[in-house]
Motif scaffolding. Structure first.
Motif, PDB file in Angstrom:
ATOM      1  N   ILE A 100     -49.210 -40.824  59.917  1.00  0.00           N
ATOM      2  CA  ILE A 100     -50.472 -40.667  60.643  1.00  0.00           C
ATOM      3  C   ILE A 100     -51.273 -41.968  60.669  1.00  0.00           C
ATOM      4  CG2 ILE A 100     -52.716 -39.510  60.587  1.00  0.00           C
ATOM      5  CD1 ILE A 100     -51.298 -37.032  59.566  1.00  0.00           C
ATOM      6  N   VAL A 101     -51.338 -42.657  59.526  1.00  0.00           N
ATOM      7  CA  VAL A 101     -52.152 -43.874  59.436  1.00  0.00           C
ATOM      8  C   VAL A 101     -51.533 -44.969  60.299  1.00  0.00           C
ATOM      9  CG1 VAL A 101     -53.013 -45.666  57.907  1.00  0.00           C
ATOM     10  CG2 VAL A 101     -52.996 -43.279  57.149  1.00  0.00           C
ATOM     11  N   GLN A 102     -52.328 -45.540  61.175  1.00  0.00           N
ATOM     12  CA  GLN A 102     -51.851 -46.573  62.079  1.00  0.00           C
ATOM     13  C   GLN A 102     -52.127 -47.964  61.517  1.00  0.00           C
ATOM     14  OE1 GLN A 102     -54.114 -45.291  65.593  1.00  0.00           O
ATOM     15  NE2 GLN A 102     -52.214 -44.554  66.514  1.00  0.00           N
ATOM     16  N   THR A 103     -51.539 -48.963  62.144  1.00  0.00           N
ATOM     17  CA  THR A 103     -51.729 -50.352  61.724  1.00  0.00           C
ATOM     18  C   THR A 103     -53.114 -50.836  62.155  1.00  0.00           C
ATOM     19  OG1 THR A 103     -50.802 -51.247  63.773  1.00  0.00           O
ATOM     20  CG2 THR A 103     -49.254 -50.748  61.978  1.00  0.00           C
ATOM     21  N   PRO A 104     -53.619 -51.912  61.544  1.00  0.00           N
ATOM     22  CA  PRO A 104     -54.920 -52.452  61.973  1.00  0.00           C
ATOM     23  C   PRO A 104     -54.952 -52.819  63.452  1.00  0.00           C
ATOM     24  CG  PRO A 104     -54.267 -53.400  59.869  1.00  0.00           C
ATOM     25  CD  PRO A 104     -53.090 -52.608  60.359  1.00  0.00           C
ATOM     26  N   GLU A 105     -53.831 -53.258  64.003  1.00  0.00           N
ATOM     27  CA  GLU A 105     -53.787 -53.591  65.422  1.00  0.00           C
ATOM     28  C   GLU A 105     -54.059 -52.380  66.290  1.00  0.00           C
ATOM     29  OE1 GLU A 105     -50.566 -55.203  68.777  1.00  0.00           O
ATOM     30  OE2 GLU A 105     -50.058 -55.216  66.640  1.00  0.00           O
ATOM     31  N   GLN A 106     -53.630 -51.209  65.829  1.00  0.00           N
ATOM     32  CA  GLN A 106     -53.780 -49.992  66.613  1.00  0.00           C
ATOM     33  C   GLN A 106     -55.113 -49.289  66.401  1.00  0.00           C
ATOM     34  OE1 GLN A 106     -50.274 -48.180  64.957  1.00  0.00           O
ATOM     35  NE2 GLN A 106     -49.045 -48.590  66.783  1.00  0.00           N
ATOM     36  N   CYS A 107     -55.597 -49.276  65.148  1.00  0.00           N
ATOM     37  CA  CYS A 107     -56.808 -48.502  64.850  1.00  0.00           C
ATOM     38  C   CYS A 107     -57.983 -49.360  64.391  1.00  0.00           C
ATOM     39  CB  CYS A 107     -56.501 -47.448  63.786  1.00  0.00           C
ATOM     40  SG  CYS A 107     -56.095 -48.119  62.161  1.00  0.00           S
ATOM     41  N   GLY A 108     -57.743 -50.633  64.037  1.00  0.00           N
ATOM     42  CA  GLY A 108     -58.835 -51.496  63.604  1.00  0.00           C
ATOM     43  C   GLY A 108     -59.331 -51.217  62.208  1.00  0.00           C
ATOM     44  N   ARG A 109     -58.536 -50.527  61.379  1.00  0.00           N
ATOM     45  CA  ARG A 109     -58.953 -50.196  60.013  1.00  0.00           C
ATOM     46  C   ARG A 109     -57.899 -50.646  59.009  1.00  0.00           C
ATOM     47  NH1 ARG A 109     -60.642 -45.420  62.839  1.00  0.00           N
ATOM     48  NH2 ARG A 109     -58.681 -44.367  62.334  1.00  0.00           N
ATOM     49  N   LEU A 110     -58.349 -50.922  57.791  1.00  0.00           N
ATOM     50  CA  LEU A 110     -57.473 -51.304  56.684  1.00  0.00           C
ATOM     51  C   LEU A 110     -57.356 -50.134  55.723  1.00  0.00           C
ATOM     52  CD1 LEU A 110     -58.892 -54.895  55.982  1.00  0.00           C
ATOM     53  CD2 LEU A 110     -56.883 -54.298  57.341  1.00  0.00           C
ATOM     54  N   THR A 111     -56.133 -49.764  55.384  1.00  0.00           N
ATOM     55  CA  THR A 111     -55.930 -48.616  54.508  1.00  0.00           C
ATOM     56  C   THR A 111     -55.069 -48.979  53.309  1.00  0.00           C
ATOM     57  OG1 THR A 111     -56.055 -47.157  56.435  1.00  0.00           O
ATOM     58  CG2 THR A 111     -55.214 -46.202  54.380  1.00  0.00           C
ATOM     59  N   PHE A 112     -53.786 -49.282  53.549  1.00  0.00           N
ATOM     60  CA  PHE A 112     -52.861 -49.609  52.478  1.00  0.00           C
ATOM     61  C   PHE A 112     -52.784 -51.122  52.291  1.00  0.00           C
ATOM     62  CE2 PHE A 112     -51.248 -45.512  54.169  1.00  0.00           C
ATOM     63  CZ  PHE A 112     -51.417 -44.752  53.020  1.00  0.00           C
ATOM     64  N   PRO A 113     -52.252 -51.603  51.156  1.00  0.00           N
ATOM     65  CA  PRO A 113     -52.154 -53.055  50.938  1.00  0.00           C
ATOM     66  C   PRO A 113     -51.369 -53.775  52.013  1.00  0.00           C
ATOM     67  CG  PRO A 113     -51.735 -51.875  48.901  1.00  0.00           C
ATOM     68  CD  PRO A 113     -51.806 -50.835  49.968  1.00  0.00           C
ATOM     69  N   ILE A 114     -50.349 -53.129  52.581  1.00  0.00           N
ATOM     70  CA  ILE A 114     -49.573 -53.792  53.616  1.00  0.00           C
ATOM     71  C   ILE A 114     -50.419 -54.092  54.844  1.00  0.00           C
ATOM     72  CG2 ILE A 114     -48.781 -51.678  54.731  1.00  0.00           C
ATOM     73  CD1 ILE A 114     -46.795 -54.934  54.077  1.00  0.00           C
ATOM     74  N   SER A 115     -51.564 -53.409  54.991  1.00  0.00           N
ATOM     75  CA  SER A 115     -52.468 -53.692  56.111  1.00  0.00           C
ATOM     76  C   SER A 115     -52.975 -55.127  56.069  1.00  0.00           C
ATOM     77  CB  SER A 115     -53.658 -52.726  56.087  1.00  0.00           C
ATOM     78  OG  SER A 115     -53.244 -51.381  56.136  1.00  0.00           O
ATOM     79  N   LEU A 116     -53.013 -55.713  54.874  1.00  0.00           N
ATOM     80  CA  LEU A 116     -53.509 -57.076  54.726  1.00  0.00           C
ATOM     81  C   LEU A 116     -52.529 -58.106  55.274  1.00  0.00           C
ATOM     82  CD1 LEU A 116     -54.912 -56.733  51.105  1.00  0.00           C
ATOM     83  CD2 LEU A 116     -56.165 -56.536  53.255  1.00  0.00           C
ATOM     84  N   LYS A 117     -51.293 -57.698  55.518  1.00  0.00           N
ATOM     85  CA  LYS A 117     -50.296 -58.602  56.083  1.00  0.00           C
ATOM     86  C   LYS A 117     -49.889 -58.199  57.490  1.00  0.00           C
ATOM     87  CE  LYS A 117     -48.336 -60.557  51.895  1.00  0.00           C
ATOM     88  NZ  LYS A 117     -47.094 -60.947  51.180  1.00  0.00           N
ATOM     89  N   GLN A 118     -50.613 -57.269  58.078  1.00  0.00           N
ATOM     90  CA  GLN A 118     -50.354 -56.844  59.445  1.00  0.00           C
ATOM     91  C   GLN A 118     -51.405 -57.430  60.381  1.00  0.00           C
ATOM     92  OE1 GLN A 118     -50.393 -52.579  58.948  1.00  0.00           O
ATOM     93  NE2 GLN A 118     -48.188 -52.480  58.541  1.00  0.00           N
ATOM     94  N   PRO A 119     -51.060 -57.706  61.637  1.00  0.00           N
ATOM     95  CA  PRO A 119     -52.024 -58.304  62.571  1.00  0.00           C
ATOM     96  C   PRO A 119     -53.258 -57.440  62.761  1.00  0.00           C
ATOM     97  CG  PRO A 119     -49.794 -58.375  63.465  1.00  0.00           C
ATOM     98  CD  PRO A 119     -49.734 -57.517  62.246  1.00  0.00           C
ATOM     99  N   GLY A 120     -54.385 -58.100  62.988  1.00  0.00           N
ATOM    100  CA  GLY A 120     -55.631 -57.398  63.223  1.00  0.00           C
ATOM    101  C   GLY A 120     -55.691 -56.805  64.619  1.00  0.00           C
TER     102      GLY A 120
END
Length: 415
Positions: A100-120
């Motif tokens: 369910i949780v999307q990447t920062p590129e898709q939703c603009g939010r940070l959730t899991f630690p891997i979000s810190l290495k995914q594009p904004g």
């Protein structure tokens, strides 16, 4: 029972089982863990017994509806911690939550630690701020517009500055009290040359979708027992930063160029995509538990004797052009008698460290003019030892933070 009550009960259940499984480890491990960072994105074997509990037997349709409502309701930190709690209940809950949780590129939010290495996100930047501690040479990246009065800001990343004879290192970690590269919290580092004009960003894991060509000659220099098995025994070059020398000592802001070797220039073209990792390297339950404090009086961040391989830049299947970022040229304000950039209210103090980065592309790359003018990263001062950092696609929080850290190093030849 309300949705919030269910989440609260799940979190209490998870904490209780976690405490039971760690009872034999010792109290000093739990004291060293900080509550300010994002919970590591790993699967814990100690939580598997919950699979037989009442929450693991919830019908899949109901479970999907519960987690989707939690994800849509809790959109900001610290309330968003309940989403991470849902992923920590058991395997089935974790699988649904990650779906369910999307990447920062898709939703603009940070959730899991891997979000810190995914594009904004592409449309609007993710707004953060950096707090500098001069006494400890530490730099803390927080999620938010400005520091809050009650100091409940979400810590994303932390860095420690270590001076060497040949340059300076910034060790980047997920926590603010452990900067050892043998730690599970180690994310990467930034290294400068002697003059502080050239920097290299190293990642603790290979970039997503890139084929790494190991240097076999270097690999034979180290015995297998010399490198801790807890973390990858390599650092991968993902970017290089160069500041132009100011030989004539002319007035003006610093000029810099960033070559993002892990991001192709096609990422900023229409329909292009940037590499998006999906998980950190697998870490076992034993390695997840906080390691005991090192004996002796040496600081945690003392890494002078660390023996880690440094891998060459990433190699792709075919020849590609790496994305290059350059600082946006400021304009001279006659009335204020200074160089000015439009930071849209996010920067309030004049400083040589302030900058905005945009894509530097060739006409053959077919990148629209609007995309070329879009600010990908901006950094600036708002108070004593307080700086804002706003980044967007295709940079990640880790890459943006490392670039901003290069601005804190002394550069007498560039000013």
């Amino acid at each position: 029972m309300s949705l919030r009550s269910i989440v609260r009960e799940l979190k209490e259940m998870r904490d209780g089982i976690g405490n039971t499984s760690r009872r034999g480890v010792g109290s000093r491990h739990s004291q060293r863990r900080t509550k300010s960072h994002i919970v590591p994105d790993i699967t814990l074997t100690s939580l598997e017994p919950i699979q037989q509990g009442q929450w693991a037997n919830i019908p899949s349709e109901l479970l999907l509806d519960i987690i989707r409502r939690v994800e849509e309701t809790e959109t900001s930190w610290p309330a968003r911690a309940v989403v991470v709690s849902c992923a920590s209940v058991c395997k089935s809950w974790r699988a649904v939550t990650k779906e369910i949780v999307q990447t920062p590129e898709q939703c603009g939010r940070l959730t899991f630690p891997i979000s810190l290495k995914q594009p904004g996100p592409r449309d609007s930047p993710i707004q953060c701020f950096i707090r500098r501690d001069r006494e400890t040479s530490a730099y803390l990246l927080y999620y938010g517009l400005v520091p809050s009065e009650n100091e409940t800001d979400k810590l994303l990343l932390a860095a420690k500055k270590i001076r060497r004879a040949t340059g300076t290192d910034f060790i980047i970690s997920l926590v603010a009290d452990d900067f050892s590269r043998t730690s599970n919290a180690y994310v990467g580092k930034l290294r400068s040359n002697f003059l502080g004009t050239k920097f290299t960003i190293y990642d603790s894991q290979p970039p997503h979708g890139a084929g790494i060509q190991p240097n076999s000659r270097s690999s034979r220099r180290f015995h297998s027992k010399q490198v801790s098995p807890r973390v990858p025994a390599c650092n991968y070059i993902v970017s290089t930063i160069a500041y132009e020398l100011n030989v004539l000592r002319t007035r003006g802001p610093r000029r810099m160029n960033c070559i993002m070797t892990s991001i192709p220039v096609s990422a900023v073209q229409e329909g292009g995509n940037a590499p998006t990792p999906t998980s950190f390297p697998q870490i076992t339950d034993e390695h997840f538990c906080s390691a005991p404090a090192p004996k002796g009086k040496g600081p945690i961040g003392d890494l002078s004797n660390s023996t880690f391989l440094e891998m060459p830049p990433v190699q792709s299947q075919g020849p590609i052009d790496s994305l290059v970022l350059k600082n946006k040229s400021p304009r001279w304000h006659e009335q204020l008698q200074c160089w000015c950039l439009n930071f849209k209210g996010r920067v309030t103090v004049a400083s040589v460290k302030n900058f905005q980065l945009v894509a530097a592309v060739e006409p053959s790359h077919n990148v629209s003019a609007a995309e070329q003018e879009k600010v990908i990263l901006q950094f600036g001062k708002i108070g004593k030892d307080i700086f804002t950092m706003d980044y967007r696609y295709p940079l990640s929080a880790f890459q943006a933070f490392a670039i901003c850290l290069s601005s804190f190093d002394t550069k007498p030849a560039c000013e």
